[in-house]
Write a protein that holds these residues in place. Structure first.
Motif, short mmCIF file in Angstrom:
data_model
loop_
_atom_site.label_atom_id
_atom_site.label_comp_id
_atom_site.label_asym_id
_atom_site.label_seq_id
_atom_site.Cartn_x
_atom_site.Cartn_y
_atom_site.Cartn_z
N VAL A 196 2.88 2.03 -4.51
CA VAL A 196 2.27 2.57 -5.73
C VAL A 196 3.16 3.54 -6.52
CG1 VAL A 196 -0.10 2.09 -5.12
CG2 VAL A 196 0.99 4.15 -4.22
N SER A 197 4.42 3.63 -6.15
CA SER A 197 5.38 4.33 -7.02
C SER A 197 6.78 3.87 -6.63
CB SER A 197 5.26 5.85 -6.88
OG SER A 197 5.73 6.28 -5.62
N PRO A 198 7.71 3.89 -7.57
CA PRO A 198 9.08 3.47 -7.25
C PRO A 198 9.71 4.33 -6.16
CG PRO A 198 8.76 3.50 -9.63
CD PRO A 198 7.53 4.11 -9.03
N THR A 199 9.52 5.65 -6.22
CA THR A 199 10.15 6.50 -5.20
C THR A 199 9.60 6.19 -3.82
OG1 THR A 199 10.68 8.27 -6.75
CG2 THR A 199 10.49 8.90 -4.45
N TYR A 200 8.28 6.03 -3.71
CA TYR A 200 7.68 5.74 -2.40
C TYR A 200 8.19 4.40 -1.85
CZ TYR A 200 4.04 5.74 1.26
OH TYR A 200 3.36 5.76 2.45
N SER A 201 8.44 3.43 -2.74
CA SER A 201 8.90 2.12 -2.27
C SER A 201 10.27 2.26 -1.60
CB SER A 201 8.95 1.10 -3.41
OG SER A 201 10.07 1.31 -4.23
N LYS A 202 11.05 3.23 -2.02
CA LYS A 202 12.35 3.46 -1.37
C LYS A 202 12.16 4.32 -0.12
CE LYS A 202 15.09 2.91 -5.47
NZ LYS A 202 14.11 3.18 -6.54
N GLU A 203 11.31 5.35 -0.23
CA GLU A 203 11.11 6.26 0.90
C GLU A 203 10.63 5.51 2.15
OE1 GLU A 203 9.89 10.43 -1.42
OE2 GLU A 203 8.32 9.08 -0.75
N ILE A 204 9.73 4.56 1.96
CA ILE A 204 9.14 3.90 3.14
C ILE A 204 10.13 3.01 3.89
CG2 ILE A 204 6.73 4.00 2.39
CD1 ILE A 204 6.99 1.09 1.47
N GLN A 205 11.29 2.80 3.29
CA GLN A 205 12.31 2.04 4.01
C GLN A 205 13.23 2.95 4.83
OE1 GLN A 205 14.01 -1.30 1.72
NE2 GLN A 205 12.61 -0.68 0.08
N THR A 206 12.86 4.23 4.91
CA THR A 206 13.66 5.18 5.70
C THR A 206 12.85 5.64 6.92
OG1 THR A 206 12.79 7.17 4.62
CG2 THR A 206 14.68 6.09 3.58
N LYS A 207 13.57 6.14 7.89
CA LYS A 207 12.93 6.58 9.12
C LYS A 207 11.93 7.72 8.84
CE LYS A 207 14.37 7.77 13.84
NZ LYS A 207 13.05 7.51 14.36
N PRO A 361 2.20 8.72 -1.71
CA PRO A 361 2.55 7.39 -2.22
C PRO A 361 2.56 7.33 -3.76
CG PRO A 361 1.05 7.21 -0.36
CD PRO A 361 1.18 8.66 -0.66
N CYS A 362 1.48 7.76 -4.38
CA CYS A 362 1.48 7.93 -5.84
C CYS A 362 0.85 9.26 -6.17
CB CYS A 362 0.73 6.79 -6.54
SG CYS A 362 0.64 7.06 -8.33
N GLY A 363 -0.42 9.40 -5.76
CA GLY A 363 -1.16 10.61 -6.14
C GLY A 363 -1.81 10.38 -7.48
N LEU A 364 -3.10 10.61 -7.54
CA LEU A 364 -3.80 10.49 -8.83
C LEU A 364 -4.16 11.86 -9.37
CD1 LEU A 364 -6.14 7.46 -8.07
CD2 LEU A 364 -3.99 7.47 -9.31
N GLY A 365 -4.37 12.81 -8.46
CA GLY A 365 -4.80 14.15 -8.86
C GLY A 365 -3.91 14.72 -9.97
N THR A 381 7.86 14.55 -4.09
CA THR A 381 7.96 13.45 -3.13
C THR A 381 7.16 12.27 -3.67
OG1 THR A 381 7.57 12.79 -0.82
CG2 THR A 381 6.01 14.34 -1.76
N GLY A 382 7.59 11.06 -3.36
CA GLY A 382 6.85 9.86 -3.76
C GLY A 382 6.49 9.86 -5.23
N GLY A 383 5.22 9.51 -5.49
CA GLY A 383 4.76 9.40 -6.87
C GLY A 383 4.72 10.74 -7.60
N LEU A 384 4.64 11.83 -6.84
CA LEU A 384 4.67 13.15 -7.49
C LEU A 384 6.02 13.35 -8.17
CD1 LEU A 384 2.97 15.26 -4.66
CD2 LEU A 384 1.96 14.62 -6.84
N LYS A 385 7.06 12.86 -7.51
CA LYS A 385 8.41 12.96 -8.07
C LYS A 385 8.54 12.09 -9.33
CE LYS A 385 13.11 12.77 -6.26
NZ LYS A 385 13.86 12.54 -5.03
N ASP A 386 7.86 10.94 -9.32
CA ASP A 386 7.97 10.02 -10.46
C ASP A 386 7.14 10.47 -11.67
OD1 ASP A 386 9.67 8.41 -9.02
OD2 ASP A 386 8.08 7.10 -8.28
N THR A 387 6.21 11.40 -11.48
CA THR A 387 5.32 11.76 -12.59
C THR A 387 5.47 13.20 -13.07
OG1 THR A 387 3.60 12.20 -10.93
CG2 THR A 387 3.49 10.09 -12.07
N ILE A 388 5.89 14.11 -12.18
CA ILE A 388 5.93 15.53 -12.55
C ILE A 388 7.37 16.05 -12.54
CG2 ILE A 388 5.07 17.86 -12.02
CD1 ILE A 388 2.88 15.78 -12.83
#
Ligand code: ADP
Length: 467
Positions: A196-207, A361-365, A381-388
């Motif tokens: 649900v966010s571009p950053t999370y899609s990369k993060e989840i491929q890491t340990k 992952p994204c965050g709606l709040g 982190t994750g979607g927070l990084k992509d939006t804020i």
């Protein structure tokens, strides 16, 4: 293009978190783009409709999979003491029920869009039990991961409840450290995976963020992408919101203060328009950073802030927050419940909103906050990084306040940065107006999903693992 959207929770029927918001709004945006969409979900006890289907949007059928014994309960997944022990049986039944419902009503979807572990058995069933079923010959699957930490893990003794052969309880199947992992099956067997966010899609491929599934995800990285969630701008709209004291928009933002006043009154906080009112609305889970919030609470209180929390979840956080309420009764309002109306009032009435998530992952709040001109303080982190992005008083770039290292001092530093700007009324007003101007409606992301569906339908060998 025919889409069957499958989710274990859908607004307005049942909700525990962001998945329900997405499932209740993305299909509407897809319909507006001309796609034919139906939604399928379990019929829980709180869904009080007489028929086994209803309609949302213009003509989206919402189909319910019924089973009184499995779904006729007060909660969706469990109570405050833990998950329901028969969740595997419940969602295996649901997943088969979805496929059987499609057949019964003769709806041949081009794409079945599954969400999270609760519908992750669908791609597995399609490529095993239903492999030779002509009905689904042209059906492809997309699986969206809303939160990788929830994988549907069960003791191996429960595996037969999936209805699958033991050969699938293997490293290339649903076995995970001798347990059954339903989400793993979904990742391996679906034709395409999104998060649900571009950053999370990369993060989840890491340990660090992969929750043990990073290897499985990396193996599918050619068919994995992140699409940012949107929100329904008709539902989340301070200009028309029926639950808030006074409606407002970017041009009438001074009306926002009436909502603050009212929220203070209703929450037994001192009516003080200069006291920064800080809100949190969240599941009470380790993910959400409540340990950091608890650690800085005393320091925040000393800065004459007021603090309002709305949330339910882990027992340990109920205890922790109740303690806070007792320690600082005049400056805190702790609401340990799920309350959609109070949520709107908090989004509208607060000045600041905290999301110090460990991962998100994204965050709606934070997205809802921007819409209501309430300024988010988030961990990047994750979607927070992509939006804020960090607000810069000089250049006026950015829309909130951020920190990176997961620590209480860093969170406190970010809050203090926000409070400094808050004191400069003119600058704060400029920031609030700017925040309200962002567009995180579904308009953009729904088009990305449409284009993805098209790609999935035209690609020939999407999933070499299971061909
Ligand atoms: P998650 O899906 O991880 O719970 P999100 O930020 O993606 O987090 O979505 C949370 C959604 O649930 C938001 O719409 C938020 O307003 C809502 N929400 C969370 N807790 C509550 C609560 N106790 N009462 C009302 N709404 C809540």
């Amino acid at each position: 293009m025919k889409i069957l959207f499958v989710s274990s929770e859908v607004v307005p029927f049942a909700k525990t978190g962001g998945l329900a918001d997405v499932a209740g709004s993305l299909p509407l945006a897809l319909e507006k783009l001309g796609l034919e969409v139906k939604i399928c979900m379990p019929r829980y006890k709180m869904i009080k409709l007489s028929a086994d289907k209803t309609v949302i949007g213009r003509a989206i059928d919402v189909l319910f999979v019924e089973n009184e014994k499995l779904f006729g309960r007060d909660q969706l997944y469990g109570d405050r003491f833990g998950d329901y022990p028969d969740n595997l049986e419940r969602f295996a039944y649901f997943s088969k029920g979805v496929l059987e419902t499609a057949k019964r009503i003769n709806y041949r979807p081009d794409i079945i869009h599954c969400n999270d572990w609760q519908s992750s058995l669908i791609p597995v069933y399609l490529k095993t039990l239903y492999k030779n079923d002509e009905f689904f010959k042209n059906t492809r699957t997309v699986l969206t991961i809303h939160n990788l930490a929830y994988q549907g893990l069960f003791d191996r003794s429960q595996f037969p409840k999936t209805g699958l052969g033991w050969e699938l309880f293997s490293m290339n199947g649903l076995e995970f450290y001798d347990k059954v992992n339903i989400l793993k099956g979904g990742i391996e067997f679906s034709d395409y995976i999104t998060t649900v966010s571009p950053t999370y899609s990369k993060e989840i491929q890491t340990k660090e963020f992969g929750c043990g599934l990073e290897g499985v995800l990396r193996a599918r990285s050619d068919n994995l992408c992140g699409i940012l969630n949107g929100i329904d701008y008709d539902i989340w709209n301070p200009d028309t919101d029926k639950f808030i004291s006074k409606t407002y928009n970017a041009a009438t933002v001074e009306n926002k203060s009436a909502n603050k006043e009212n929220l203070q009154k209703e929450s037994n906080l001192k009516a003080d328009k200069n006291a920064p009112l800080i809100g949190v609305i969240s599941r009470l889970a380790d993910q959400k950073g409540f340990d950091l919030i608890a650690a800085i609470m005393e320091d925040m209180i000393k800065l004459r802030t007021q603090f309002i929390v709305l949330g339910t979840g882990d027992d340990k956080y109920h205890v922790l927050l109740e303690k806070m309420a007792k320690l600082y009764p005049k400056q805190t309002s702790i609401n340990l419940k799920f309350d959609a109306v109070l949520a709107q009032k908090i989004y509208a009435g607060c000045d600041l909103f905290l999301m110090p998530s460990r991962y998100e992952p994204c965050g709606l709040g934070q997205i809802i906050c921007l819409r209501y001109g309430t300024i988010p303080v988030v961990r990047s982190t994750g979607g927070l990084k992509d939006t804020i992005q960090e607000f810069d008083g000089e250049t006026k770039r950015g829309n909130g306040f951020t920190f990176s290292e997961y620590s209480a001092p860093e969170l406190f530093r970010a809050v203090k940065k926000a409070l400094k700007v808050y004191k400069d009324k003119e600058l704060w007003r400029a920031l609030v107006k700017k925040a309200m101007g962002y567009d995180f409606s579904w308009d953009h992301s729904a088009k990305e999903y449409r284009d993805l569906y098209k790609k999935v339908l035209t690609k020939k060998t999407l999933n070499p693992v299971t061909q």
